[in-house]
Design a protein around this motif. Structure first.
Motif, PDB file in Angstrom:
ATOM      1  N   SER A   1       0.837  -1.208   0.000  1.00 16.98           N
ATOM      2  CA  SER A   1       0.000   0.000   0.000  1.00 16.98           C
ATOM      3  C   SER A   1       0.867   1.252   0.000  1.00 16.98           C
ATOM      4  N   LEU A   2       1.866   1.279   0.865  1.00 16.65           N
ATOM      5  CA  LEU A   2       2.744   2.444   0.960  1.00 16.65           C
ATOM      6  C   LEU A   2       3.547   2.649  -0.324  1.00 16.65           C
ATOM      7  N   LEU A   3       4.093   1.584  -0.877  1.00 19.95           N
ATOM      8  CA  LEU A   3       4.883   1.693  -2.100  1.00 19.95           C
ATOM      9  C   LEU A   3       4.039   2.180  -3.276  1.00 19.95           C
ATOM     10  N   LEU A   4       2.813   1.697  -3.366  1.00 23.50           N
ATOM     11  CA  LEU A   4       1.925   2.131  -4.438  1.00 23.50           C
ATOM     12  C   LEU A   4       1.531   3.593  -4.269  1.00 23.50           C
ATOM     13  N   GLU A   5       1.273   3.998  -3.035  1.00 24.24           N
ATOM     14  CA  GLU A   5       0.930   5.398  -2.785  1.00 24.24           C
ATOM     15  C   GLU A   5       2.079   6.326  -3.172  1.00 24.24           C
ATOM     16  N   GLU A   6       3.311   5.913  -2.855  1.00 25.70           N
ATOM     17  CA  GLU A   6       4.474   6.709  -3.228  1.00 25.70           C
ATOM     18  C   GLU A   6       4.643   6.762  -4.746  1.00 25.70           C
TER      19      GLU A   6
END
Length: 92
Positions: A49-54
Motif C-alpha cells: 500500500s505504501l509503495l503504491l501510494e508513493e
C-alpha cells in the motif's frame, strides 16, 4: 493520467522488489496471483500500500480491494492494477 499498461508495468516492478522470493514458476503478468505467485501476506499488504501510494501519488488502501473479492484467488496483479487505476481516476 497514466494508461493501464504503464500502471501494470509499475505494479509488477513494485511487486518484484517487494517479493523477491516469488514463485519461480509463476508468469509475470496480469493473471499472476498476489497470494499464490507473489506470496503477499498481511505484512506485505501494508508495505505494498505504501509503495503504491508513493509511486502513484494517490491513496491506495488495499484492504478495500481485498474486501471486494469473494475468492482470494481473484486477487491478481491485474486486479491490483485496475484498483490503482480507479483510485487515480477518482482523485483526478
Amino acid at each position: 493520467m497514466r494508461n493501464h499498461r504503464d500502471i501494470l508495468t509499475k505494479v509488477l516492478q513494485i511487486l518484484d522488489e517487494l517479493c523477491p522470493d516469488r514463485n519461480v514458476n509463476a508468469t509475470r503478468s496480469a493473471q499472476a496471483s498476489l497470494i499464490d505467485d507473489y506470496y503477499v501476506d498481511s505484512l506485505k499488504v501494508a508495505e505494498l500500500s505504501l509503495l503504491l501510494e508513493e509511486a502513484f501519488d494517490v491513496g491506495v488502501f488495499l484492504p478495500h480491494l481485498i474486501a471486494s473479492v469473494r475468492d482470494p484467488h481473484e486477487l491478481t496483479v491485474g486486479a491490483l492494477a485496475n484498483f490503482v487505476q480507479s483510485n487515480l481516476q477518482k482523485s483526478a
